[in-house]
Design a protein around this motif. Structure first.
Motif, PDB file in Angstrom:
ATOM      1  N   PHE A   6       1.034  -1.223   0.203  1.00 18.02           N
ATOM      2  CA  PHE A   6       0.043  -0.079  -0.184  1.00 18.02           C
ATOM      3  C   PHE A   6       0.858   1.384   0.058  1.00 18.02           C
ATOM      4  O   PHE A   6       1.809   1.257   0.517  1.00 18.02           O
ATOM      5  CB  PHE A   6      -0.781  -0.097   1.335  1.00 18.02           C
ATOM      6  N   ILE A   8       0.577   5.236   0.896  1.00 16.97           N
ATOM      7  CA  ILE A   8      -0.540   6.152   1.666  1.00 16.97           C
ATOM      8  C   ILE A   8       0.251   7.464   1.622  1.00 16.97           C
ATOM      9  O   ILE A   8       1.494   7.547   1.987  1.00 16.97           O
ATOM     10  CB  ILE A   8      -0.711   5.996   3.043  1.00 16.97           C
ATOM     11  N   ILE A  22      -4.538   6.979  -1.181  1.00 14.99           N
ATOM     12  CA  ILE A  22      -4.100   5.656  -0.931  1.00 14.99           C
ATOM     13  C   ILE A  22      -4.035   4.976  -2.416  1.00 14.99           C
ATOM     14  O   ILE A  22      -4.931   5.102  -3.138  1.00 14.99           O
ATOM     15  CB  ILE A  22      -5.068   4.828  -0.090  1.00 14.99           C
ATOM     16  N   VAL A  58     -10.870   1.056  -2.197  1.00 11.13           N
ATOM     17  CA  VAL A  58      -9.939   1.976  -1.801  1.00 11.13           C
ATOM     18  C   VAL A  58     -10.419   3.297  -1.753  1.00 11.13           C
ATOM     19  O   VAL A  58     -10.205   4.389  -0.851  1.00 11.13           O
ATOM     20  CB  VAL A  58      -8.413   1.921  -2.324  1.00 11.13           C
ATOM     21  N   PHE A  88      -7.174  -6.391   2.946  1.00 15.26           N
ATOM     22  CA  PHE A  88      -7.209  -4.937   3.658  1.00 15.26           C
ATOM     23  C   PHE A  88      -6.954  -4.971   4.958  1.00 15.26           C
ATOM     24  O   PHE A  88      -6.945  -3.935   5.570  1.00 15.26           O
ATOM     25  CB  PHE A  88      -8.665  -4.455   3.334  1.00 15.26           C
ATOM     26  N   LEU A  91      -3.976  -2.920   5.277  1.00 13.80           N
ATOM     27  CA  LEU A  91      -4.299  -1.180   5.089  1.00 13.80           C
ATOM     28  C   LEU A  91      -4.760  -0.842   6.471  1.00 13.80           C
ATOM     29  O   LEU A  91      -4.502   0.201   7.021  1.00 13.80           O
ATOM     30  CB  LEU A  91      -5.189  -0.939   4.180  1.00 13.80           C
TER      31      LEU A  91
END
Length: 108
Positions: A6, A8, A22, A58, A88, A91
């Motif tokens: 990921f 960010i 993201i 997302v 996820f 995340l």
């Protein structure tokens, strides 16, 4: 892990979450920086149906976070969810650390 990570990016200039981006980076080669961004795949029309579903989720997460000024807002809707091989929970763990100002593990 699992050939993706990921990405960010956040701006907290006013004490709120002013901007948030993201993305998912898919590994494309053996080099440390050899990745393609999910957002680029979607923009170019080269995303698979599963990748498009990941992108949509997302974007929903980003929108919810921005609208509610909380990195963990509505986390129950995606924590533990796996879409097209993207976990996820990873995340969520990162966003929870951001929410709690725990950045030590991310600095090298």
């Amino acid at each position: 892990t699992d050939d993706y990570k990921f990405q960010i990016c956040v701006l907290n200039e006013t004490g709120l979450i002013d901007e948030l981006f993201i993305d998912v980076l898919y590994k494309t080669g053996s080099g440390e920086l050899e990745y393609v961004q999910l957002s680029d795949l979607v923009a170019s029309g080269n995303a698979t149906e599963g990748q498009t579903e990941v992108y949509s989720l997302v974007q929903t997460i980003v929108s919810d976070i921005m609208d509610n000024t909380s990195y963990i807002y509505n986390a129950g809707s995606y924590r533990g969810k796996i879409v097209d091989g993207i976990d996820f929970s990873r995340l969520y763990d990162f966003l929870e650390d951001m929410h709690n100002n725990r950045f030590e593990d991310y600095m090298k």
